[in-house]
Scaffold this motif. Sequence first.
Motif, PDB file in Angstrom:
ATOM      1  N   ALA A 119      -3.017  -5.538  10.096  1.00 47.80           N
ATOM      2  CA  ALA A 119      -2.787  -4.217   9.519  1.00 47.80           C
ATOM      3  C   ALA A 119      -2.650  -4.292   8.002  1.00 47.80           C
ATOM      4  O   ALA A 119      -3.229  -3.483   7.262  1.00 47.80           O
ATOM      5  CB  ALA A 119      -1.538  -3.593  10.137  1.00 47.80           C
ATOM      6  N   VAL A 120      -1.886  -5.271   7.528  1.00 42.65           N
ATOM      7  CA  VAL A 120      -1.713  -5.438   6.087  1.00 42.65           C
ATOM      8  C   VAL A 120      -3.051  -5.742   5.424  1.00 42.65           C
ATOM      9  O   VAL A 120      -3.396  -5.169   4.376  1.00 42.65           O
ATOM     10  CB  VAL A 120      -0.690  -6.551   5.783  1.00 42.65           C
ATOM     11  N   ARG A 121      -3.830  -6.624   6.023  1.00 41.00           N
ATOM     12  CA  ARG A 121      -5.137  -6.992   5.449  1.00 41.00           C
ATOM     13  C   ARG A 121      -6.048  -5.770   5.345  1.00 41.00           C
ATOM     14  O   ARG A 121      -6.654  -5.521   4.291  1.00 41.00           O
ATOM     15  CB  ARG A 121      -5.798  -8.064   6.299  1.00 41.00           C
ATOM     16  N   ALA A 122      -6.143  -5.011   6.420  1.00 41.35           N
ATOM     17  CA  ALA A 122      -7.040  -3.854   6.418  1.00 41.35           C
ATOM     18  C   ALA A 122      -6.621  -2.824   5.378  1.00 41.35           C
ATOM     19  O   ALA A 122      -7.457  -2.299   4.631  1.00 41.35           O
ATOM     20  CB  ALA A 122      -7.066  -3.224   7.814  1.00 41.35           C
ATOM     21  N   LEU A 123      -5.331  -2.533   5.309  1.00 40.55           N
ATOM     22  CA  LEU A 123      -4.853  -1.535   4.349  1.00 40.55           C
ATOM     23  C   LEU A 123      -4.982  -2.033   2.916  1.00 40.55           C
ATOM     24  O   LEU A 123      -5.372  -1.289   2.017  1.00 40.55           O
ATOM     25  CB  LEU A 123      -3.399  -1.180   4.654  1.00 40.55           C
ATOM     26  N   ALA A 124      -4.662  -3.307   2.702  1.00 42.34           N
ATOM     27  CA  ALA A 124      -4.689  -3.853   1.342  1.00 42.34           C
ATOM     28  C   ALA A 124      -6.105  -3.949   0.794  1.00 42.34           C
ATOM     29  O   ALA A 124      -6.353  -3.632  -0.376  1.00 42.34           O
ATOM     30  CB  ALA A 124      -4.019  -5.219   1.312  1.00 42.34           C
ATOM     31  N   LEU A 125      -7.044  -4.379   1.623  1.00 40.66           N
ATOM     32  CA  LEU A 125      -8.414  -4.556   1.145  1.00 40.66           C
ATOM     33  C   LEU A 125      -9.113  -3.220   0.904  1.00 40.66           C
ATOM     34  O   LEU A 125     -10.059  -3.150   0.117  1.00 40.66           O
ATOM     35  CB  LEU A 125      -9.210  -5.402   2.147  1.00 40.66           C
ATOM     36  N   ALA A 126      -8.638  -2.163   1.572  1.00 38.14           N
ATOM     37  CA  ALA A 126      -9.235  -0.845   1.365  1.00 38.14           C
ATOM     38  C   ALA A 126      -8.616  -0.107   0.181  1.00 38.14           C
ATOM     39  O   ALA A 126      -9.160   0.891  -0.279  1.00 38.14           O
ATOM     40  CB  ALA A 126      -9.088  -0.005   2.637  1.00 38.14           C
ATOM     41  N   ALA A 127      -7.477  -0.611  -0.292  1.00 41.83           N
ATOM     42  CA  ALA A 127      -6.775   0.059  -1.385  1.00 41.83           C
ATOM     43  C   ALA A 127      -7.328  -0.387  -2.730  1.00 41.83           C
ATOM     44  O   ALA A 127      -7.900  -1.477  -2.860  1.00 41.83           O
ATOM     45  CB  ALA A 127      -5.277  -0.244  -1.306  1.00 41.83           C
ATOM     46  N   GLY A 128      -7.122   0.444  -3.739  1.00 38.65           N
ATOM     47  CA  GLY A 128      -7.452   0.065  -5.104  1.00 38.65           C
ATOM     48  C   GLY A 128      -6.310  -0.715  -5.715  1.00 38.65           C
ATOM     49  O   GLY A 128      -5.665  -1.524  -5.031  1.00 38.65           O
ATOM     50  N   SER A 139       2.966 -11.110   4.455  1.00 39.46           N
ATOM     51  CA  SER A 139       1.575 -10.951   4.879  1.00 39.46           C
ATOM     52  C   SER A 139       0.676 -10.589   3.699  1.00 39.46           C
ATOM     53  O   SER A 139      -0.463 -11.059   3.601  1.00 39.46           O
ATOM     54  CB  SER A 139       1.464  -9.862   5.955  1.00 39.46           C
ATOM     55  N   LEU A 140       1.198  -9.771   2.803  1.00 37.73           N
ATOM     56  CA  LEU A 140       0.381  -9.252   1.705  1.00 37.73           C
ATOM     57  C   LEU A 140      -0.060 -10.346   0.738  1.00 37.73           C
ATOM     58  O   LEU A 140      -1.180 -10.317   0.223  1.00 37.73           O
ATOM     59  CB  LEU A 140       1.150  -8.154   0.972  1.00 37.73           C
ATOM     60  N   ILE A 141       0.810 -11.332   0.463  1.00 35.40           N
ATOM     61  CA  ILE A 141       0.435 -12.366  -0.494  1.00 35.40           C
ATOM     62  C   ILE A 141      -0.730 -13.217   0.004  1.00 35.40           C
ATOM     63  O   ILE A 141      -1.385 -13.907  -0.783  1.00 35.40           O
ATOM     64  CB  ILE A 141       1.631 -13.294  -0.831  1.00 35.40           C
ATOM     65  N   ARG A 142      -1.014 -13.158   1.293  1.00 36.57           N
ATOM     66  CA  ARG A 142      -2.139 -13.904   1.853  1.00 36.57           C
ATOM     67  C   ARG A 142      -3.463 -13.177   1.659  1.00 36.57           C
ATOM     68  O   ARG A 142      -4.525 -13.747   1.927  1.00 36.57           O
ATOM     69  CB  ARG A 142      -1.913 -14.163   3.342  1.00 36.57           C
ATOM     70  N   VAL A 143      -3.365 -11.920   1.221  1.00 37.01           N
ATOM     71  CA  VAL A 143      -4.559 -11.082   1.139  1.00 37.01           C
ATOM     72  C   VAL A 143      -4.922 -10.727  -0.302  1.00 37.01           C
ATOM     73  O   VAL A 143      -6.085 -10.769  -0.689  1.00 37.01           O
ATOM     74  CB  VAL A 143      -4.359  -9.788   1.952  1.00 37.01           C
ATOM     75  N   ARG A 144      -3.905 -10.357  -1.084  1.00 35.99           N
ATOM     76  CA  ARG A 144      -4.151  -9.896  -2.451  1.00 35.99           C
ATOM     77  C   ARG A 144      -3.311 -10.699  -3.434  1.00 35.99           C
ATOM     78  O   ARG A 144      -2.101 -10.863  -3.250  1.00 35.99           O
ATOM     79  CB  ARG A 144      -3.788  -8.412  -2.581  1.00 35.99           C
ATOM     80  N   GLY A 196      -0.693   1.399 -13.603  1.00 36.64           N
ATOM     81  CA  GLY A 196      -2.082   1.429 -13.150  1.00 36.64           C
ATOM     82  C   GLY A 196      -2.274   1.387 -11.661  1.00 36.64           C
ATOM     83  O   GLY A 196      -3.411   1.330 -11.179  1.00 36.64           O
ATOM     84  N   ALA A 197      -1.188   1.420 -10.888  1.00 39.05           N
ATOM     85  CA  ALA A 197      -1.311   1.374  -9.425  1.00 39.05           C
ATOM     86  C   ALA A 197      -1.736   2.735  -8.879  1.00 39.05           C
ATOM     87  O   ALA A 197      -1.331   3.782  -9.392  1.00 39.05           O
ATOM     88  CB  ALA A 197       0.013   0.956  -8.798  1.00 39.05           C
ATOM     89  N   THR A 198      -2.545   2.701  -7.859  1.00 41.61           N
ATOM     90  CA  THR A 198      -2.923   3.931  -7.164  1.00 41.61           C
ATOM     91  C   THR A 198      -2.399   3.962  -5.732  1.00 41.61           C
ATOM     92  O   THR A 198      -2.555   4.956  -5.034  1.00 41.61           O
ATOM     93  CB  THR A 198      -4.452   4.095  -7.132  1.00 41.61           C
ATOM     94  N   ALA A 199      -1.794   2.849  -5.279  1.00 42.74           N
ATOM     95  CA  ALA A 199      -1.229   2.774  -3.928  1.00 42.74           C
ATOM     96  C   ALA A 199      -0.025   1.846  -3.955  1.00 42.74           C
ATOM     97  O   ALA A 199       0.087   0.974  -4.828  1.00 42.74           O
ATOM     98  CB  ALA A 199      -2.272   2.259  -2.935  1.00 42.74           C
ATOM     99  N   ILE A 200       0.884   2.062  -3.005  1.00 45.54           N
ATOM    100  CA  ILE A 200       2.039   1.176  -2.852  1.00 45.54           C
ATOM    101  C   ILE A 200       2.217   0.877  -1.367  1.00 45.54           C
ATOM    102  O   ILE A 200       2.106   1.768  -0.520  1.00 45.54           O
ATOM    103  CB  ILE A 200       3.319   1.795  -3.447  1.00 45.54           C
ATOM    104  N   MET A 201       2.470  -0.389  -1.054  1.00 40.53           N
ATOM    105  CA  MET A 201       2.695  -0.798   0.334  1.00 40.53           C
ATOM    106  C   MET A 201       4.184  -0.992   0.547  1.00 40.53           C
ATOM    107  O   MET A 201       4.860  -1.595  -0.289  1.00 40.53           O
ATOM    108  CB  MET A 201       1.927  -2.085   0.644  1.00 40.53           C
TER     109      MET A 201
END
Length: 490
Positions: free
Chosen positions: A135-144, A162-167, A245-250
Amino acid sequence: MFARFWGRFVGVRISAQGEVAEILRDPCGGLDCIAWEDDGLTIVASAVPAWLPVPRSWCIAFDRVAQALHDPLLVWEDLLLDGPVAIFPGTIQPAPLETLPTALWSPAAIVRRGAAEPVADAEAAASLTMSLDDAVRALALAAGPLAAEVSGGLDSSLVAASLIRVREDVAPWINLYGAEAQSDERPYAIALGAALGIDILSVPHATGPLTEADFEAISRGVRPGLAGIDMHHDRDWSDRLRTAGATAIMTGRGGDSILLQGATADVFTDLWRARGWRSLTSPALTGLARLNERSIWSLIAGARRETEARPARRNELITPIAHRTVPRWLNDCDDLGPAKVLQIAGLIDGIGRQSPSLQTRTLSVLTPLLSQPVVETCLALPATQLVLGQRDRGLARFAFRDRLPSIISERRSKGEMSAIYGRMVADNLDFLRPWLLDGRLAEVGLIDRAAAEVLLSRDNLIWRGTYGEIMTVAAVEGWVRAWSQRLVPL
């Protein structure tokens, strides 16, 4: 579609004649969906902005307002307006809109399916880890450009791990702290930052006077702005993150409920209902007795007499009503234990907390713990497995034990923000008293003025709390005022 796709979506099937035939809303309700018919046109939308004219037939449904005041979970169900139709999560709404919808997904059905297919603890932990990572991977990779909340608690720490493994470009990792020791989570956030190798920006909780303009700002949607009550915080974070400069927050929102924070006696009651006398051989019995400082005999006695849901806490500001509506998903839980019922209630609340706020106007707020893969994984696991017999969110702690510092994975305390919100109410009583005592809810008889005179005082706040109840009613008052103005014929 529910088996193949997940996320914030609404589906619309168009007939061969070019008309709306069916409307579908995703099970976890990340995107609101309402529909109405006007002059032969069917309109499907997630919001009704101020520039969009609404039919003259729309009006505030004060009977449903009364129900929602007694149980705020109902705010996220049927609209408090007569006219438009709310599409319920996990359902398909045929046309015409007067047709009864068909439920395709329900939490209770997932719970029952899981009960019929039990898994070992190790397999459950692996499933939880995989579903959250996915879930984290899918949301993070689709976000700006992405920021992340790190509260210092377990839930946001799981998401961060989980997030540090993706972004690698998350910025900022942001932490909120309050003035009191119990609301200052910086030591835990610092420990997490050191373990994960991330720099964390800690900012104080923003405060300020409450005004009519604040409540108007969170009352423009089709539902009361309960998700945006902390207006000054939302505005502060929006400004900070937009500047960065963020457009999304997890965030880790929703974890308390779906991962089962409450390792209470109710967990053993669930086990008793599932296994009867065989539950006495479970290690959960002694573990839960020790955790709740009760004898094993009192847990057994409580489980045996648990036959009906406990009454909800009454908001004494509100005029009593003869009959109280039960949220739809809780109407299908007669065969479930109280811990799973509470988990489902928390899911309903979590869906609502994804609703618009001052923060969501500028940022996409991503909540992987409320995503369909994680929700379905956790609903399918029995309460005793989610707490591993004796720890709040025990399975999550076990599953992520190698990714988190022990100060967080083994932590037994929890950050407490109630003092912040208590002070917000106490410092704004000069505004809140006339706002409620002389407002629209009092005018139509939904507020008990005599009780409110007592409850809206510093003495009451000191001895009884009720901060949440007061702010909930204040937000509904703001919504009723805003829509009373909007529905006035021009």
